[in-house]
Design a protein around this motif. Structure first.
Motif, PDB file in Angstrom:
ATOM      1  N   SER A 162       0.862  -1.189   0.000  1.00  0.00           N
ATOM      2  CA  SER A 162       0.000   0.000   0.000  1.00  0.00           C
ATOM      3  C   SER A 162       0.897   1.237   0.000  1.00  0.00           C
ATOM      4  O   SER A 162       2.090   1.170   0.370  1.00  0.00           O
ATOM      5  N   SER A 163       0.306   2.366  -0.352  1.00  0.00           N
ATOM      6  CA  SER A 163       1.079   3.607  -0.343  1.00  0.00           C
ATOM      7  C   SER A 163       1.562   3.930   1.085  1.00  0.00           C
ATOM      8  O   SER A 163       2.684   4.404   1.277  1.00  0.00           O
ATOM      9  N   GLU A 164       0.742   3.614   2.087  1.00  0.00           N
ATOM     10  CA  GLU A 164       1.140   3.888   3.490  1.00  0.00           C
ATOM     11  C   GLU A 164       2.400   3.099   3.843  1.00  0.00           C
ATOM     12  O   GLU A 164       3.327   3.608   4.459  1.00  0.00           O
ATOM     13  N   ASN A 165       2.414   1.832   3.431  1.00  0.00           N
ATOM     14  CA  ASN A 165       3.584   0.997   3.714  1.00  0.00           C
ATOM     15  C   ASN A 165       4.825   1.496   2.979  1.00  0.00           C
ATOM     16  O   ASN A 165       5.930   1.493   3.530  1.00  0.00           O
ATOM     17  N   GLN A 179       5.408   4.512   2.109  1.00  0.00           N
ATOM     18  CA  GLN A 179       5.858   5.744   2.775  1.00  0.00           C
ATOM     19  C   GLN A 179       6.610   5.425   4.071  1.00  0.00           C
ATOM     20  O   GLN A 179       7.601   6.068   4.421  1.00  0.00           O
ATOM     21  N   ARG A 180       6.123   4.377   4.785  1.00  0.00           N
ATOM     22  CA  ARG A 180       6.816   3.981   6.023  1.00  0.00           C
ATOM     23  C   ARG A 180       8.252   3.545   5.697  1.00  0.00           C
ATOM     24  O   ARG A 180       9.211   3.957   6.358  1.00  0.00           O
ATOM     25  N   ARG A 234      10.463   6.469   4.854  1.00  0.00           N
ATOM     26  CA  ARG A 234      10.938   7.207   6.036  1.00  0.00           C
ATOM     27  C   ARG A 234      12.174   6.526   6.627  1.00  0.00           C
ATOM     28  O   ARG A 234      13.116   7.178   7.050  1.00  0.00           O
ATOM     29  N   GLU A 272       0.239   7.921  -5.990  1.00  0.00           N
ATOM     30  CA  GLU A 272       0.022   8.422  -4.631  1.00  0.00           C
ATOM     31  C   GLU A 272       1.356   8.546  -3.883  1.00  0.00           C
ATOM     32  O   GLU A 272       1.583   9.494  -3.138  1.00  0.00           O
ATOM     33  N   SER A 273       2.246   7.562  -4.101  1.00  0.00           N
ATOM     34  CA  SER A 273       3.471   7.492  -3.287  1.00  0.00           C
ATOM     35  C   SER A 273       4.534   8.511  -3.696  1.00  0.00           C
ATOM     36  O   SER A 273       5.260   9.023  -2.839  1.00  0.00           O
ATOM     37  N   ALA A 299       4.108  11.851  -2.131  1.00  0.00           N
ATOM     38  CA  ALA A 299       4.210  11.699  -0.673  1.00  0.00           C
ATOM     39  C   ALA A 299       5.682  11.521  -0.262  1.00  0.00           C
ATOM     40  O   ALA A 299       6.126  12.086   0.752  1.00  0.00           O
TER      41      ALA A 299
END
Ligand code: SF4
Length: 333
Positions: free
Chosen positions: A72-75, A77-78, A81, A107-108, A111
């Motif tokens: 996922s985009s959240e992953n 991004q994690r 970081r 999306e990524s 971000a």
């Protein structure tokens, strides 16, 4: 630039001759890059692929059986970081070839740029796309793209990848035209590959006008049609790295993990042969085990391993050379 016959001789170099070849390659690297090498952090975003390469466990025929994943985009991004926190500003987003990754990339990419305040090289390796798709990703902030030709022999390319080499080269030209920094690459020791064809590979890397070129020894992987073929020789791959460095000193040339997979200490010898890029893996552990490149027993490069490799070679881990004044700001100097 070396002549074809000089390249042919250098490909077969061993012993003292090979040491001289490597020393010349290191001299060229020093002239162009000093002691700095580029460090990338890779995130493997999916193991699903529409292509059916005979050497790859993520090939289309295996997709149904594989434990498939899409990050996922959240992953993503994690992981990005963690790459930033490690002091690395080249984020490589890599995956099988499927247009299903496009929405997560859209999306990524912005971000990740935000995570870095813009000070990031976003490097993509997601295969053949249309020119319009490349343009869109570039506009969103992607800086560079890896699209390896693998072999310059059109018949071997078709036999092993079941695709058209010309189509791949069209993608490379589109990417260059759109202002991407582009990386090609070849696999050495492929079944059916000749020495003459490897010389063509080396010359093609120059003709294309690319900025990066990788060399991977062929690794026979389980659950593939080439699983029982003999592995490619590390010595040949190392000689190709050195020849590329001598012919095209400006290239970014990674010392790839496949060198370590086929021979312990192989990546360190890649740096000895003139390579100047290391890629550290930041994929989460669960997904990493499902990313089956070379099978699930691949060698995964961590930050400590990369640090040791650079230290032992007397090199400094540096940042992107494709954005801003990246090569002037080295975290580990
Ligand atoms: S090598 Fe790349 S393009 Fe070929 S099957 Fe594997 S993931 Fe797909």
């Amino acid at each position: 630039m070396l002549t074809r016959s000089e390249i042919r001789a250098a490909l077969q170099a061993s012993g003292e001759q090979q040491q001289e070849l490597f020393a010349e390659a290191r001299r060229r690297r020093q002239e162009h890059f000093g002691r700095r090498i580029v460090v990338r952090g890779v995130i493997e975003i999916t193991n699903v692929c529409r292509v059916n390469c005979d050497y790859c466990p993520m090939r289309r025929d295996n997709v149904q059986d594989n434990d498939r994943f899409f990050m996922s985009s959240e992953n993503i991004q994690r992981c990005a970081r963690s790459i930033r926190d490690a002091g690395i500003n080249v984020v490589l987003l890599q995956g099988g070839e499927t247009t299903r990754v496009l929405s997560v990339l859209r999306e990524s990419i912005p971000a990740i740029r935000e995570i870095y305040d813009g000070d990031v090289e976003i490097l993509l390796n997601v295969g053949n796309l249309t020119r319009a798709q490349y343009k869109n990703l570039r506009e969103l902030g992607a800086v560079s793209y890896i699209i390896k030709h693998e072999t310059s022999d059109p018949e071997l390319f078709r036999a092993i990848r079941h695709e058209d080499l010309e189509q791949r080269l069209r993608c490379m030209r589109d990417l260059l035209d759109l202002g991407y920094r582009v990386g090609t690459g070849l696999i050495s020791g492929l079944p059916g590959q000749s020495i003459e064809s490897i010389i063509d590979d080396i010359e093609l890397a120059g003709e294309l006008g690319v900025h990066m070129c990788s060399v991977s020894p062929f690794v026979p992987a389980p659950d593939t049609p080439l699983s029982i073929a003999p592995a490619g020789s590390n010595e040949l791959a190392l000689n190709i790295i050195a020849i590329l460095r001598i012919c095209y000193p400006h290239l970014l040339i990674p010392s790839v993990s496949a060198l370590e997979k086929t021979d312990s200490g192989g990546q360190s010898r890649g740096l000895d042969a003139g390579a100047n890029v290391l890629t550290v893996n930041f994929t989460g552990e669960a997904d990493r085990d499902r990313y089956l490149i070379y099978g699930n027993k691949r060698f995964v490069v961590g930050l400590e391993h990369a640090r040791k490799l650079a230290d032992n070679a007397g090199l400094i881990m540096g940042r992107s050379i494709f954005i801003g004044d990246g090569d002037e700001r080295m975290r580990w100097e």
